[in-house]
Design an enzyme around this catalytic site. Structure first.
Site, short mmCIF file in Angstrom:
data_model
loop_
_atom_site.label_atom_id
_atom_site.label_comp_id
_atom_site.label_asym_id
_atom_site.label_seq_id
_atom_site.Cartn_x
_atom_site.Cartn_y
_atom_site.Cartn_z
N LYS A 69 -1.74 46.12 34.85
CA LYS A 69 -2.50 45.26 35.75
C LYS A 69 -1.67 44.35 36.64
O LYS A 69 -0.74 43.71 36.17
CB LYS A 69 -3.42 44.38 34.90
CG LYS A 69 -4.53 45.17 34.25
CD LYS A 69 -5.45 44.25 33.52
CE LYS A 69 -6.67 45.00 33.03
NZ LYS A 69 -7.47 44.16 32.14
N GLY B 53 5.46 39.01 25.78
CA GLY B 53 4.74 37.93 26.48
C GLY B 53 5.67 36.78 26.81
O GLY B 53 5.64 36.22 27.91
P1 AMP Z 1 1.18 46.10 30.44
O1 AMP Z 1 0.74 45.61 29.09
O2 AMP Z 1 0.46 45.44 31.58
O3 AMP Z 1 2.68 46.11 30.62
O4 AMP Z 1 0.69 47.60 30.53
C1 AMP Z 1 1.17 48.62 29.71
C2 AMP Z 1 0.20 49.75 29.76
O5 AMP Z 1 0.05 50.18 31.10
C3 AMP Z 1 0.62 50.96 28.98
O6 AMP Z 1 -0.26 51.12 27.90
C4 AMP Z 1 0.46 52.12 29.98
O7 AMP Z 1 -0.17 53.25 29.44
C5 AMP Z 1 -0.40 51.50 31.05
N1 AMP Z 1 -0.23 52.17 32.34
C6 AMP Z 1 0.90 52.36 33.02
N2 AMP Z 1 0.67 53.08 34.14
C7 AMP Z 1 -0.64 53.37 34.16
C8 AMP Z 1 -1.48 54.10 35.03
N3 AMP Z 1 -0.99 54.68 36.12
N4 AMP Z 1 -2.79 54.19 34.74
C9 AMP Z 1 -3.28 53.60 33.62
N5 AMP Z 1 -2.54 52.89 32.76
C10 AMP Z 1 -1.23 52.78 33.01
#
Ligand code: AMP
Length: 397
Positions: free
Chosen positions: A201, A377
């Protein structure tokens, strides 16, 4: 630059030293499946033993939600720590953490002895930072050491509340290392300084994107976040992850990068799927050309090359967040390629914890990186420039 007192600045001979560690290790059927966090805590513990302190360790483990949960007891950690240290780590098995076992064990300690308290999150007060539990913890010790970077972005009894009731509060080696590496990377980087951000996100990385644009020479954005940028620029993103509330923000960041002369690299192609599953049909398409019913799951081969080339001549690289849905083997290639590029470069490489740290370790590149943060985090909030309560609570030099 943060200048906190550390275990090197105090004399603990004969003193009762409470050490907040990060023993939040994965456990399956009472067996520790990854002991990196225990190994990482050893230098501070050994130093305090050698200096003749009475070493009282504490940590949380998982989320017992304020009540005793036998499957989240720290007892197996005491057993493994005893083996790693080559001396007994006595376990104080009190469901209330600071109870009769802990008090008796502390009273009987000799210089150089080590005990481990039960999971601090067995107490509901812990995550609310309530005074009574902070005071109970403080009553066990003369000196407090915080070596748990992973919880430094939270203000809990065992890392912040307790410091109100103990005069001497310092950081351990692990915490010091995190502050030094993350702090130096952002404030005094050797240039070119490249940051790579990925993950799901945009909304969770707003502040870090904004701040890094003031610091870096190149900002690379991959992962699910990139589709919000693509849509904001008029691209077709199919059913890819997108936060419509952040389209304006994405455009602002593109403008800011231009004004600051920062190279902002976004994916130029994607590996897409016709369902959110490892076994779906896949295709490679150019960025902005994702058909309806398909979603971007990973960066494509051209993007891999673009991102890896950008890292080659860097002198400092910070990476946080995967390039795609790396948990699914068919969409892990982009994340693996970036990890390999970082392993090859001569740059100072700093991996913000969480998914990127897991990816690097799983691929066996752990020892090729300069620093892998122990806090996901916490490292993100540090990079955002926020004051971490767990760091702020230690005495200044
Ligand atoms: P974060 O906690 O924001 O660093 O997000 C990590 C998560 O982002 C992981 O579980 C990934 O599977 C997900 N992620 C990365 N790229 C994508 C994508 N293109 N579509 C959906 N989820 C994603």
């Amino acid at each position: 630059m943060l200048n906190k007192k550390s275990v090197d600045d105090i004399n603990v001979k004969g003193q009762r030293v409470l050490v907040r560690c990060d023993f939040n290790v994965p456990l399956i059927d009472g067996k520790i499946t990854d002991e990196n966090r225990l190994v990482a805590a050893l230098p501070t513990i050994k130093k305090l033993i050698t200096d003749g302190g009475k070493v009282i360790l504490c940590s949380h483990l998982g989320k017992p939600k304020g009540e005793p949960k036998p499957e989240l007891s720290l007892a197996p950690v005491a057993v493994r720590l005893s083996e790693l240290l080559g001396q007994e780590v006595k376990f104080a098995a009190d469901p209330e953490v600071v109870g009769p076992n802990a008090k008796a064990a502390v009273a009987a300690m000799k210089d150089g002895d080590v005990i481990l308290l039960e999971n601090t999150r067995y107490r509901a007060e812990e995550t609310k930072n309530e005074d009574n539990f902070s005071q109970e913890l403080a009553s066990l010790c003369d000196v407090y050491v915080d070596d748990a970077f992973g919880t430094a972005h939270r203000a809990h009894c065992s890392n912040v509340g307790v410091t109100k009731y103990v005069d001497t509060c310092v950081v351990g080696y692990l915490m010091q290392k995190e502050i030094d590496f993350l702090g130096n990377a952002v404030d005094h980087p050797e240039r070119p300084f490249v940051a790579i951000l990925g993950g799901a996100k945009v909304s969770s990385k707003i502040s870090v994107i904004n701040r890094l644009l003031d610091k870096v020479d190149t900002l690379i954005i991959g992962g699910g976040m990139a589709y919000t940028f693509s849509k904001a620029q008029g691209g077709k993103i199919g059913t890819s992850l997108c936060e419509d509330d952040y389209l304006e923000y994405a455009l602002d960041m593109l403008k800011k990068a231009k004004e600051k002369g920062v190279k902002l690299l976004l994916p130029i192609d994607h590996k897409i799927g016709d369902a959110f599953s490892n076994d779906c049909n896949t295709a490679i398409v150019k960025s902005g050309e994702i058909p309806d019913g398909w979603e971007g799951m990973d960066i494509g081969p051209e993007t891999e090359k673009l991102f890896c080339d950008a890292v080659k001549d860097a002198k400092t690289v910070v990476w946080n967040g995967p390039m795609g849905c790396f948990e699914m083997p068919n969409f892990a290639h982009g994340t693996k390629a970036v990890a390999a590029a970082l392993a090859e470069t001569d740059a100072v490489t700093i991996i913000g914890g969480g998914d990127s740290a897991a990816a690097v370790n799983q691929l066996g590149y752990g020892d090729k990186m300069t620093h892998i943060s122990t806090g996901g985090g916490a490292s993100l909030e540090f990079l955002e420039g926020k004051e971490l309560p767990g760091v702020a609570a230690a005495n200044d030099k």
